[in-house]
Design an enzyme around this catalytic site. Sequence first.
Site, short mmCIF file in Angstrom:
data_model
loop_
_atom_site.label_atom_id
_atom_site.label_comp_id
_atom_site.label_asym_id
_atom_site.label_seq_id
_atom_site.Cartn_x
_atom_site.Cartn_y
_atom_site.Cartn_z
N ASP A 61 0.79 -1.24 0.00
CA ASP A 61 0.00 0.00 0.00
C ASP A 61 0.82 1.28 0.00
OD1 ASP A 61 -2.27 -1.66 0.25
OD2 ASP A 61 -2.06 -1.66 2.43
N ASN B 191 -5.74 -10.00 -4.33
CA ASN B 191 -5.49 -9.41 -3.00
C ASN B 191 -4.84 -8.03 -3.10
OD1 ASN B 191 -3.19 -10.67 -4.01
ND2 ASN B 191 -2.52 -11.50 -2.07
N GLY C 78 -4.11 -4.10 -4.83
CA GLY C 78 -4.86 -3.01 -5.45
C GLY C 78 -3.90 -1.88 -5.79
N ARG D 11 -0.12 -29.40 -6.28
CA ARG D 11 -0.32 -29.80 -7.68
C ARG D 11 -1.53 -30.70 -7.93
NH1 ARG D 11 5.30 -31.85 -7.18
NH2 ARG D 11 4.53 -31.55 -5.08
N GLN E 166 1.82 -6.37 -3.11
CA GLN E 166 2.07 -6.35 -1.66
C GLN E 166 3.40 -5.65 -1.35
OE1 GLN E 166 1.15 -9.76 -2.97
NE2 GLN E 166 -0.90 -8.98 -2.85
N GLY F 278 2.07 2.87 -2.58
CA GLY F 278 1.76 3.72 -3.73
C GLY F 278 2.50 3.29 -4.99
N LYS F 279 2.57 1.97 -5.20
CA LYS F 279 3.28 1.47 -6.39
C LYS F 279 2.58 1.94 -7.67
CE LYS F 279 3.15 -2.83 -4.78
NZ LYS F 279 2.77 -2.59 -3.39
#
Length: 476
Positions: free
Chosen positions: A29, A54, A56, A151, A258, A31-32
């Site tokens: 979070d 997951n 945003g 798998r 993340q 600010g990528k």
Amino acid sequence: MVKDDLASSPWSRYIWNGVGVVVGADWGDGGKGKFVSDVAPYVDFSVRSQGGPNSGHTVWHRGTKYVMHQVPSLAVFGKPSVMTGGMVVNPVLLNEEMKQVANPDVVYIDPRAAVITRAHRALDGHGERNGTTIGTTNHGVGPAYESKANRRELITVGDLLDRQRLADRVGNYVRAHSVELLELGDADRSLIEAGKAAGEPGEAFSPVSGNLDEYCEAITEELFTAGQLVARNIVCDASTMLQQLVKQGKRGLVEGAQGVLLDRDLGTVPYVTSSKTTAGAVLAEAGLSQYADRAKGYWGVFKAYMTRVGGGPFPTELKGQTDERLRKAGHEFGSTTNRPRRTGWFDAVATAHAIRTGEIRKGYITKIDVMAALGEPPLIAAAYMLEDGTLTQQFPTDPRVLENARPMFVPAPKIEDIRRRETVIAGRKSGFKALPDGVRAYIATVEKLLRDISGVDEFEIAAASIGPWKGQTVVK
Ligand code: IMP
């Protein structure tokens, strides 16, 4: 491919050759998406290689805000955007997200990416209700990675294209987890509501509302329909495509999701996400390590203060009024779950750990304007006092030790309010010199601490974001 306007841009000294990578030097979070918006004009393609819905990433393009969860951000700029086999994908939500992309043909998905079904989501929430406190986003990311790792229960994006194969794979997964799924009872309904809130379309269904065969059929039908829509985006091998783009001279960006402090192995284990989040790992997952520009291309994004969503240790966490004011000033609510984020003072020990283990060389600091607006002199944690009296700058690996670590604060330079517009205009010519003295001193203090504690001598803070809009960034 060199862009015409790069030479005259303040970014010219910092844009990498070949492939660059951006990760969070935090618990996510930071600010990528803002970083991606800034460098987008100079980058030709973007890649996501881990995580799924997951995450945003908020990006701006032509004055419009987009929140991307699974699709790499440059898709909204109409540039090739590749989702590799390292991702876990919710195809139903993916189709909703694709509606934001003007030209969906620029999105490519590797058929080996794992599929998240409603059953994975239900079990993600179930695990949390059974007493763990990771505070997952409930998107089924962890259970989908479990299926990938074992798998036997894996459903891939490629499986979506063959109805019979898909039905077999779904049946396989649901049968393997039938006891837990049937145990869910009404609890699953709250998840259905959460799904609706997250924009999940279609009729709600739950294993308790029918028998397991019907449940499998409903999941298969939903996924097959979603699969038909994304079929044209599925390529045969994303890694071949990516390497061809690089060989054609295109400049790429791998977008980590993340943050390093949530890395499955190097973060605040076990309060972490289920994938690898370091620069080295996300590049390797994309198959692009050999093309990465070590000197200019390893970026880490972090805020001028700390935030965290979900559970887990947070040494500099604020309580009370300052916490509330910071949350309000910084709009600190999760972009995926809308949960209030926990806030805290800047933690140089935790961030230095992220820089060292995350292989970060260039820093992009965000939300300095929010700290300035707080009107309170900020603090910076420069060491921890452990329960046994040890003073350390080493980030503890034991969650219990970290939980009880007391941050040793140094006073930070007082930050003046930033006149964003004027600063940005002046910054185009004079870089960080355009920033008020206190802000510059804050950045210099943070940079020195991070360099000293991490031992990464070449680390530098190369850009500072001072507002939410694209362009409200000053490059050193
Ligand atoms: P999961 O990845 O949904 O399993 O969640 C595991 C932990 O990582 C929880 O504490 C989440 O709040 C956190 N988390 C997962 N994705 C993000 C993200 O993109 N930003 C910030 N925190 C995240």
